[in-house]
Design a protein around this motif. Structure first.
Motif, short mmCIF file in Angstrom:
data_model
loop_
_atom_site.label_atom_id
_atom_site.label_comp_id
_atom_site.label_asym_id
_atom_site.label_seq_id
_atom_site.Cartn_x
_atom_site.Cartn_y
_atom_site.Cartn_z
N MET A 133 0.85 -1.20 0.00
CA MET A 133 0.00 0.00 0.00
C MET A 133 0.88 1.25 0.00
SD MET A 133 -2.73 -1.27 2.82
CE MET A 133 -3.10 0.37 3.43
N GLY B 293 -0.48 1.39 8.29
CA GLY B 293 -0.52 1.52 9.74
C GLY B 293 -1.76 2.23 10.28
N GLY C 76 -4.90 0.75 10.08
CA GLY C 76 -5.97 -0.23 10.31
C GLY C 76 -6.77 -0.59 9.07
N GLY D 236 -5.48 -2.36 6.45
CA GLY D 236 -4.82 -3.47 5.75
C GLY D 236 -5.76 -4.58 5.35
N ASN E 115 7.95 -9.03 9.72
CA ASN E 115 6.82 -8.16 9.38
C ASN E 115 5.51 -8.70 9.99
OD1 ASN E 115 5.02 -6.39 8.25
ND2 ASN E 115 5.81 -6.59 6.15
N ARG F 31 -0.30 -10.26 10.41
CA ARG F 31 -1.58 -10.06 11.10
C ARG F 31 -2.70 -9.78 10.09
NH1 ARG F 31 -5.15 -11.07 14.37
NH2 ARG F 31 -6.41 -9.42 15.25
N GLN G 174 -5.97 -11.96 9.40
CA GLN G 174 -7.32 -11.39 9.56
C GLN G 174 -8.25 -11.74 8.39
OE1 GLN G 174 -6.11 -7.30 10.17
NE2 GLN G 174 -6.70 -7.33 12.32
C1 LIG Z 1 1.30 -4.98 4.88
C2 LIG Z 1 0.20 -3.92 4.78
C3 LIG Z 1 -0.75 -4.25 3.65
C4 LIG Z 1 -0.56 -3.90 6.09
O1 LIG Z 1 -1.58 -2.92 6.03
P1 LIG Z 1 -1.68 -1.79 7.15
O2 LIG Z 1 -2.83 -0.94 6.80
O3 LIG Z 1 -0.37 -1.10 7.29
O4 LIG Z 1 -1.94 -2.63 8.47
P2 LIG Z 1 -2.96 -2.25 9.63
O5 LIG Z 1 -2.72 -0.85 10.08
O6 LIG Z 1 -4.33 -2.63 9.17
O7 LIG Z 1 -2.48 -3.22 10.79
C5 LIG Z 1 -2.76 -4.59 10.71
C6 LIG Z 1 -2.63 -5.22 12.08
O8 LIG Z 1 -1.25 -5.31 12.45
C7 LIG Z 1 -1.11 -4.83 13.78
N1 LIG Z 1 0.25 -4.34 13.89
C8 LIG Z 1 0.76 -3.18 13.49
N2 LIG Z 1 2.09 -3.14 13.76
C9 LIG Z 1 2.39 -4.31 14.36
C10 LIG Z 1 3.59 -4.88 14.89
N3 LIG Z 1 4.75 -4.23 14.83
N4 LIG Z 1 3.53 -6.13 15.42
C11 LIG Z 1 2.36 -6.82 15.47
N5 LIG Z 1 1.19 -6.31 14.99
C12 LIG Z 1 1.23 -5.09 14.43
C13 LIG Z 1 -2.17 -3.78 13.90
O9 LIG Z 1 -2.46 -3.50 15.26
C14 LIG Z 1 -3.33 -4.46 13.19
O10 LIG Z 1 -3.91 -5.46 14.00
P3 LIG Z 1 -5.36 -5.25 14.69
O11 LIG Z 1 -6.33 -5.03 13.54
O12 LIG Z 1 -5.58 -6.53 15.42
O13 LIG Z 1 -5.21 -4.05 15.56
C15 LIG Z 1 0.83 -2.51 4.56
O14 LIG Z 1 1.51 -2.11 5.76
C16 LIG Z 1 1.79 -2.46 3.39
O15 LIG Z 1 1.39 -2.47 2.25
N6 LIG Z 1 3.07 -2.36 3.66
C17 LIG Z 1 4.00 -2.30 2.55
C18 LIG Z 1 5.21 -3.05 2.84
C19 LIG Z 1 4.89 -4.47 3.27
O16 LIG Z 1 4.80 -4.72 4.45
N7 LIG Z 1 4.80 -5.44 2.34
C20 LIG Z 1 4.45 -6.83 2.65
C21 LIG Z 1 3.09 -7.09 2.12
S1 LIG Z 1 2.60 -8.77 2.18
#
Ligand SMILES: CC(C)(COP(=O)(O)OP(=O)(O)OC[C@H]1O[C@@H](n2cnc3c(N)ncnc32)[C@H](O)[C@@H]1OP(=O)(O)O)[C@@H](O)C(=O)NCCC(=O)NCCS
Length: 159
Positions: free
Chosen positions: A87, A93, A95, A97, A125, A130, A134
């Motif tokens: 994303m 970050g 919520g 995802g 990661n 998570r 979900q």
């Molecule tokens: C991976 C990705 C899609 C996740 O989406 P996001 O919107 O950032 O994630 P969210 O904010 O919805 O958080 C998802 C969950 O992880 C939890 N979380 C956040 N940081 C965390 C950490 N360090 N450890 C454990 N859990 C964590 C959140 O609390 C949430 O859980 P909950 O709904 O139970 O509260 C997004 O961060 C992304 O595209 N990142 C790009 C890089 C990447 O990571 N690529 C790998 C993709 S497979």
């Protein structure tokens, strides 16, 4: 949240190549020294990259379906659609995802008639793990990427 998917085009691929995630997620930043090569890779139809657009047609993320999502060293014997996803850095970050992941799985499973979907994620990661958990993915394997000390996990979803 409503999204549409289109094959990744050059202009949006160039934006993605400039995206910068904060540590520790800078692991996913593209290298400034290989922009031309990465641009060819992202826009090559055989790598199946798609852009994820919101209802105003703004670029919010991208995904890939197929071999791009595999990491050397993992066991990919089972037939499944491999999914990669990212994303826009200013949207992570917050919520959202699971909404993106759900949309990506739905689109991919439908487009590629897949019964099973699979993601391979860096072990550190936990946020990404998570999100996939979900939407119904379960971890089936942990391995070290060949030639590195980086650990990855494989998660599977039965459509
Ligand atoms: C991976 C990705 C899609 C996740 O989406 P996001 O919107 O950032 O994630 P969210 O904010 O919805 O958080 C998802 C969950 O992880 C939890 N979380 C956040 N940081 C965390 C950490 N360090 N450890 C454990 N859990 C964590 C959140 O609390 C949430 O859980 P909950 O709904 O139970 O509260 C997004 O961060 C992304 O595209 N990142 C790009 C890089 C990447 O990571 N690529 C790998 C993709 S497979």
């Amino acid at each position: 949240m409503r999204f549409s998917f289109r094959r990744l085009e050059k202009e949006h691929a160039l934006s993605i190549l400039r995206w910068r995630y904060l540590p520790p997620y800078d692991f996913y930043n593209f290298d400034v020294d290989t922009i031309q090569e990465d641009l060819c890779y992202l826009t090559d139809p055989k790598n199946a990259f798609y852009e994820i657009l919101n209802m105003h047609e703004d670029l919010e993320g991208y995904c890939s379906f197929g071999a791009d999502g595999q990491v050397p060293g993992g066991d990919y014997c089972t037939e499944a659609l491999d999914i990669g996803m990212g994303m826009r850095p200013d949207l992570v970050g917050r919520g959202h995802g699971k909404h993106y992941a759900q949309a990506v799985v739905r689109y991919g499973a439908n487009q590629y008639s897949a019964q099973k979907c699979r993601v391979t994620i860096a072990e550190f990661n936990k946020r990404a793990q998570r999100v996939w958990q979900q939407v119904g993915f379960e971890q089936i394997e942990k391995f070290v990427k060949i030639g590195t000390e980086e650990e990855f996990v494989i998660m599977i979803y039965q459509a």
